[in-house]
Design an enzyme around this catalytic site. Sequence first.
Site, PDB file in Angstrom:
ATOM      1  CG  PHE A   1     -12.740  75.538  25.933  1.00 50.26           C
ATOM      2  CD1 PHE A   1     -12.733  74.853  24.730  1.00 50.26           C
ATOM      3  CD2 PHE A   1     -11.527  75.840  26.526  1.00 50.26           C
ATOM      4  CE1 PHE A   1     -11.532  74.461  24.129  1.00 50.26           C
ATOM      5  CE2 PHE A   1     -10.331  75.466  25.944  1.00 50.26           C
ATOM      6  CZ  PHE A   1     -10.337  74.776  24.746  1.00 50.26           C
TER       7      PHE A   1
ATOM      8  NE  ARG B   1     -28.017  74.521  24.841  1.00 49.83           N
ATOM      9  CZ  ARG B   1     -28.185  74.325  23.531  1.00 49.83           C
ATOM     10  NH1 ARG B   1     -27.960  73.130  23.005  1.00 49.83           N
ATOM     11  NH2 ARG B   1     -28.569  75.307  22.754  1.00 49.83           N
TER      12      ARG B   1
ATOM     13  CG  PHE C   1     -24.952  76.748  27.356  1.00 48.95           C
ATOM     14  CD1 PHE C   1     -24.078  77.785  27.605  1.00 48.95           C
ATOM     15  CD2 PHE C   1     -26.295  76.976  27.505  1.00 48.95           C
ATOM     16  CE1 PHE C   1     -24.541  79.033  28.014  1.00 48.95           C
ATOM     17  CE2 PHE C   1     -26.789  78.223  27.904  1.00 48.95           C
ATOM     18  CZ  PHE C   1     -25.900  79.249  28.162  1.00 48.95           C
TER      19      PHE C   1
ATOM     20  CD  GLU D   1     -22.180  74.013  22.637  1.00 43.65           C
ATOM     21  OE1 GLU D   1     -22.298  74.403  23.801  1.00 43.65           O
ATOM     22  OE2 GLU D   1     -23.032  74.208  21.755  1.00 43.65           O
TER      23      GLU D   1
END
Length: 771
Positions: free
Chosen positions: A238, A320, A354, A722
């Site tokens: 993860f 991000r 992320f 994701e």
Amino acid sequence: MRPDPETEMLRHVRKPIRHDAADRHVQGNAPYIDDILEPEGTLHVVPGGAPVAHGRITRLDLSAVRAAPGVVAVLTVSDIPAKNDVSPVAGDDPLFVETSIEFHGQPVFAVVAETRDAARRAVRRAVIETAEDKPLVDVADALKADADIMPPYAFRRGEPEAVIAAAPATVAGTLRIGGQEHFYLEGQVALAVPGEDGTLTIHSSTQHPSEVQHVVARVLGLADAAVEVVVRRMGGGFGGKESQASGWAAMAALAAKVTGRPAKVRLDRDDDFAMTGKRHDFLVTYRAAHDADGRIEAVDVAFAGRCGYSHDLSSSINDRTMFHADNAYFYPQVHIASRRLKTHTVSNTAFRGFGGPQGMVFAERLMDDIAWATGRDPLDIRYANLYGTSERNITPYGMTVEDNVAEALMRQLEASSDYRARRQEITAFNAGSRFLKKGLSLTPVKFGISFTTTFLNQAGALVHVYQDGSVHLNHGGTEMGQGLFVKVAQIVADEFGIGLDRVRITATHTGKVPNTSPTAASSGTDMNGMAAKKAAAEIRERLAEFIARDWQVPVASIVFRDDRVSSGEMSLSFPEVVKKAYLARTHLSAAGFYATPKITWDRPKATGRPFFYFAYGASCSEVTIDTLTGEFTLDRVDILHDAGRSLNPAIDIGQIEGGFVQGLGWLTMEELVFDAKGRLRTHAPSTYKIPTARDVPADFRVAFFDNPNREDTVHRSKAIGEPPLMLANSVWCAIADAVHALAPGKAVALDAPATPEAILRACMAQTGSAG
């Protein structure tokens, strides 16, 4: 789904084939690192952590530790032969504290003993005296102290501040978004085995074998080629094992170097919680202007992120968050700012999405704020602000959204979930229910696929075909339960036209495929699958050229299918062709390489194309909250997700369901609590709540959106790792919708996670009742 001629030709790809280790997982005999038969003389390593979050060591007495039964060695910074640095980027993550302590539990020393129990008992004998300083614990502390760990960063288009100042209709707010513990089934673990001439083989539970190789070599002063890293499988990653597996591998390697014996680190769950990073938590402040129909005119948003004590991967993670602060919505004029803040807590790190999920949570709160201000259905506000065509398809960072299917997907889900009728039913229910309130929300997902650190978008693979027609497959991707290995094997099997049972999946190994990128950014199958496909295609072409010469037929007439190689009436089994080719001295091995095309990113100018494509999805969630206790039930979930042409529908459905549930945990129940001294109080399963089977709704409907990838990905598939996590945004928004029913027209003050306490606070704020 629309007919596809290629699908009819494929024997394994696009078929619901079970995970390659499914039987072994169920039976409990899939070997993880702690299951590997330990070499004779293996020692066990346990770290000893700092007793305070911030300060300096004034006295370190380890004499009682060294004298403890079973202890072979005690490691400190003085035992490191080269660099005391296990960081991925910035050189600011020491393996052991030298003098300054930066977080509670930071490793100061490590005990190397004959047994793990002996090492754990010996650790407790350490005497660590400190001069304690007041720690910066949360975002508010860091903002007050101006404790930026790296420079602020921003995207800008137009003059949104001026537009907002002059606008007749605006919304504004503050939102706190919590972090998340990875809580993988297999904790951080590494086994180091010394070899000849000072070489080492490291078995590491890591998503990034090459980085473990680099870090171990850096700490020990070795060449990279002297360190081999092997990963067969992880019990979950993860993101928590992208950068932060390296330190534990280096600790095991140092123990092996000092003692000359194999050494293993396996963190206790409490130590794993305290000593490893989490999802970044954020404080978000925002303002926006909109017209009478709820269409956004300008957005000004600032993200303040808790990075912890060091850089780790925080630069890219915070970037991000900014990349996804728009989610699926167009902001005509926009300013997206980010501050990356240092605190005296464990360094936060990668986590599924992320940083993207935090940005998307903000975007969905903004849509709800505008809906509450205008009195319109939140779904209609979302439709009004979706990316469109022409001038409404440019992101705040200058990328054109070319593959936008968000509205078509959402309209399909709106119909299949019966959203409008259910909205009317819920309105009627809420009007007649005093204490129980229902909420409904349908939210989209638009998630960019690629590493935003451009050089990471590369992958290698190695394929061998043996004389009997069996195939050895190796690539740089790592298997953490997500089904990467079986997907790549499906691709290779179809490339040769052979049964999947002929393809031998082997452990990821830096000695076979070098310079690998991490299995992260949802790109594992995209990159490693394409690299393996290229390697297999190269060997297949050599076989085709050989047999075409042997049969005196055109190469174009050769067909590989159903375990046979054919041309017209001539046909041989695949093993027969391979044997003939080998005897004719045909090369039956190939290394494949793939670099993602089209991507560019100029960070100083904040413009470019950081993503190869976008993956889309949408979810519709219905909840019921108890306004007296703050508890909620998830009554029904409908998901429609864009996986392109799914390589393996069974695996992908599992990823969608699992990602959704992990996102559900993050947004509704997983709460990290640090006290004023910087100590993590939610440090074990007894104090940290994750979703269980009882939290999954009985009515859970998942379907694929029919949308082959317009980009040339492997068999036109799309990434699946994701994006599904963000489908859980609809649950959080549905809870806010239920709270809103207490006082329609008033904005809801609900932070994430929406724990019962947070829901109760929001309910009380909505009604104006006292605490």
